[in-house]
Design a protein around this motif. Structure first.
Motif, mmCIF file in Angstrom:
data_model
loop_
_atom_site.group_PDB
_atom_site.id
_atom_site.type_symbol
_atom_site.label_atom_id
_atom_site.label_comp_id
_atom_site.label_asym_id
_atom_site.label_seq_id
_atom_site.Cartn_x
_atom_site.Cartn_y
_atom_site.Cartn_z
ATOM 1 N N ASP A 1 0.570 -1.230 0.096
ATOM 2 C CA ASP A 1 0.267 -0.218 -0.254
ATOM 3 C C ASP A 1 0.708 1.069 -0.250
ATOM 4 O OD1 ASP A 1 -3.220 -0.956 1.960
ATOM 5 O OD2 ASP A 1 -2.420 -1.184 -0.164
ATOM 6 N N VAL A 2 0.386 2.438 -0.443
ATOM 7 C CA VAL A 2 1.234 3.422 -0.573
ATOM 8 C C VAL A 2 0.891 4.662 0.910
ATOM 9 C CG1 VAL A 2 1.213 5.677 -1.647
ATOM 10 C CG2 VAL A 2 0.872 3.569 -2.956
ATOM 11 N N LYS A 3 1.764 4.727 1.197
ATOM 12 C CA LYS A 3 1.828 5.230 2.377
ATOM 13 C C LYS A 3 2.375 6.764 2.435
ATOM 14 C CE LYS A 3 2.144 4.426 7.177
ATOM 15 N NZ LYS A 3 2.621 3.948 8.359
ATOM 16 N N VAL A 4 1.437 7.860 2.406
ATOM 17 C CA VAL A 4 1.787 9.185 2.024
ATOM 18 C C VAL A 4 1.970 9.535 3.659
ATOM 19 C CG1 VAL A 4 1.487 11.468 1.233
ATOM 20 C CG2 VAL A 4 1.152 9.725 -0.309
ATOM 21 N N THR A 5 2.842 10.285 4.519
ATOM 22 C CA THR A 5 3.047 10.852 5.761
ATOM 23 C C THR A 5 2.809 12.345 5.576
ATOM 24 O OG1 THR A 5 4.920 10.203 6.334
ATOM 25 C CG2 THR A 5 3.495 8.310 7.002
ATOM 26 N N GLN A 6 2.334 12.634 6.877
ATOM 27 C CA GLN A 6 2.663 14.218 6.737
ATOM 28 C C GLN A 6 3.329 14.387 8.397
ATOM 29 O OE1 GLN A 6 -1.019 15.270 4.398
ATOM 30 N NE2 GLN A 6 0.226 17.023 5.537
ATOM 31 N N SER A 7 4.217 15.177 8.880
ATOM 32 C CA SER A 7 5.262 15.497 9.881
ATOM 33 C C SER A 7 3.736 15.706 11.108
ATOM 34 C CB SER A 7 5.632 16.718 10.099
ATOM 35 O OG SER A 7 5.278 17.311 9.429
ATOM 36 N N LYS A 18 8.251 31.039 10.713
ATOM 37 C CA LYS A 18 7.935 30.774 9.011
ATOM 38 C C LYS A 18 8.092 29.054 9.436
ATOM 39 C CE LYS A 18 11.578 29.571 5.717
ATOM 40 N NZ LYS A 18 13.221 29.807 5.700
ATOM 41 N N VAL A 19 7.476 28.511 8.745
ATOM 42 C CA VAL A 19 6.857 27.210 9.241
ATOM 43 C C VAL A 19 6.960 25.975 7.540
ATOM 44 C CG1 VAL A 19 4.384 26.134 9.364
ATOM 45 C CG2 VAL A 19 4.325 28.441 10.051
ATOM 46 N N PHE A 20 7.164 25.000 8.355
ATOM 47 C CA PHE A 20 8.091 24.156 7.418
ATOM 48 C C PHE A 20 6.747 23.394 7.970
ATOM 49 C CE2 PHE A 20 12.076 25.125 6.315
ATOM 50 C CZ PHE A 20 12.131 26.036 7.168
ATOM 51 N N LEU A 21 5.613 22.616 6.954
ATOM 52 C CA LEU A 21 5.125 21.352 6.477
ATOM 53 C C LEU A 21 6.057 20.060 5.736
ATOM 54 C CD1 LEU A 21 1.212 22.814 5.917
ATOM 55 C CD2 LEU A 21 2.956 21.920 8.106
ATOM 56 N N GLU A 22 6.273 19.308 6.349
ATOM 57 C CA GLU A 22 7.489 18.127 5.955
ATOM 58 C C GLU A 22 6.548 16.559 5.133
ATOM 59 O OE1 GLU A 22 10.736 20.165 5.970
ATOM 60 O OE2 GLU A 22 10.023 17.883 5.291
ATOM 61 N N THR A 104 -3.238 8.197 -10.712
ATOM 62 C CA THR A 104 -4.001 8.213 -9.420
ATOM 63 C C THR A 104 -3.080 9.432 -7.985
ATOM 64 O OG1 THR A 104 -5.722 6.348 -9.468
ATOM 65 C CG2 THR A 104 -5.262 7.161 -6.892
ATOM 66 N N GLN A 105 -3.613 10.147 -7.217
ATOM 67 C CA GLN A 105 -3.473 10.654 -6.281
ATOM 68 C C GLN A 105 -3.259 10.068 -5.346
ATOM 69 O OE1 GLN A 105 -3.163 14.947 -6.336
ATOM 70 N NE2 GLN A 105 -2.575 15.390 -9.197
ATOM 71 N N TYR A 106 -2.251 9.763 -4.839
ATOM 72 C CA TYR A 106 -2.925 8.998 -2.379
ATOM 73 C C TYR A 106 -2.591 10.065 -1.921
ATOM 74 C CZ TYR A 106 -2.430 4.750 -5.635
ATOM 75 O OH TYR A 106 -2.742 3.668 -6.570
ATOM 76 N N PHE A 107 -3.374 10.964 -0.995
ATOM 77 C CA PHE A 107 -3.282 11.398 -0.112
ATOM 78 C C PHE A 107 -2.429 11.576 1.054
ATOM 79 C CE2 PHE A 107 -5.143 15.188 -2.184
ATOM 80 C CZ PHE A 107 -5.390 14.527 -3.716
ATOM 81 N N GLY A 108 -2.254 11.971 1.529
ATOM 82 C CA GLY A 108 -2.027 11.843 3.679
ATOM 83 C C GLY A 108 -2.859 12.673 4.096
ATOM 84 N N PRO A 109 -2.470 12.304 4.867
ATOM 85 C CA PRO A 109 -4.150 12.542 6.478
ATOM 86 C C PRO A 109 -4.050 13.932 6.686
ATOM 87 C CG PRO A 109 -2.135 11.936 7.814
ATOM 88 C CD PRO A 109 -1.319 11.946 6.273
ATOM 89 N N GLY A 110 -3.257 14.934 6.219
ATOM 90 C CA GLY A 110 -3.424 15.773 5.913
ATOM 91 C C GLY A 110 -2.614 16.901 7.303
#
Lengths: 116, 112
Positions: A1-7, A18-22, A104-110
């Motif tokens: 399964d594709v896994k997309v994680t956000q920090s 200054k904000v960093f989103l990973e 198809t785009q696979y999304f992270g949880p946001g």
């Protein structure tokens, strides 16, 4: 399964910070995307990248920048956060090609960012 | 202007009932249409993708239809379950710009 994680799932910052989103994906996808999602509006594309060190502006790039130093990681940077950047930020990745080719785009949880 | 409009904005149904969500688009030239499911606090997950030549596509209890002539799509959910409570987003791809145009979604709530 594709896994997309956000920090971060939730983030609270002050105006001017200054904000960093990973975002990290583990399926060797070529393409990565950053969107923001606001109530009553569809997802809006901020920036995207089709390759390492490559970036393209989306529909609403103002106030944002991105970095893609490694294939699996795509960072969204808010140089000086403002209250109107309070939103849900979604990262996505896709294998290759573009949406018109059925990719198809696979999304992270946001990440729900609040700027005070 | 390329647009995707969804209706209704929100819908409440009882568990076990069927429902149909609508998507109208003005995207041209059309490439494909996707339906995504987004649970609260989560990212969207793809349910189906349909190209110009496809009229119907099913994914379990979800059935999507596409009428490319009238530029309309629907998502039919059969025998709804509590886990179907989510937002359903219609997304259309424009072949020339190679961009995705997102609808604002239909918020579905299923009650026992």
């Amino acid at each position: 399964d594709v896994k997309v994680t956000q920090s971060s799932r939730y983030l609270v910052k002050r105006t001017g910070e200054k904000v960093f989103l990973e975002c990290v994906q583990d399926m060797d996808h070529e393409n990565m995307f950053w969107y923001r999602q606001d109530p009553g509006l569809g997802l809006r594309l901020i920036y995207f990248s089709y390759d390492v060190k490559m970036k393209e502006k989306g529909d609403i790039p103002e106030g944002y920048s991105v970095s893609r130093e490694k294939k699996e990681r795509f960072s969204l940077i808010l140089e000086s956060a403002s209250t109107n950047q309070t939103s849900m930020y979604l990262c996505a990745s896709s294998l290759e090609g573009g949406p018109a080719m059925g990719d198809t785009q696979y999304f992270g949880p946001g990440t729900r960012l609040t700027v005070l | 202007k390329n647009q995707v409009e969804q209706s209704p904005q929100s819908l409440i149904i009882l568990e076990g009932k069927n429902c149909t969500l609508q998507c109208n688009y003005t995207v041209s030239p059309f490439s494909n249409l996707r339906w995504y499911k987004q649970d609260t606090g989560r990212g969207p997950v793809s349910l189906t993708i349909m190209t110009f030549s496809e009229n119907t596509k099913s994914n379990g209890r979800y059935t999507a239809t596409l009428d490319a002539d009238t530029k309309q799509s629907s998502l039919h959910i059969t025998a709804s379950q509590l886990s179907d409570s989510a937002s359903y987003i219609c997304v259309v791809s424009a072949s020339v710009t190679d961009k995705l145009i997102f609808g604002t979604g239909t918020r579905l709530q299923v009650f026992p």
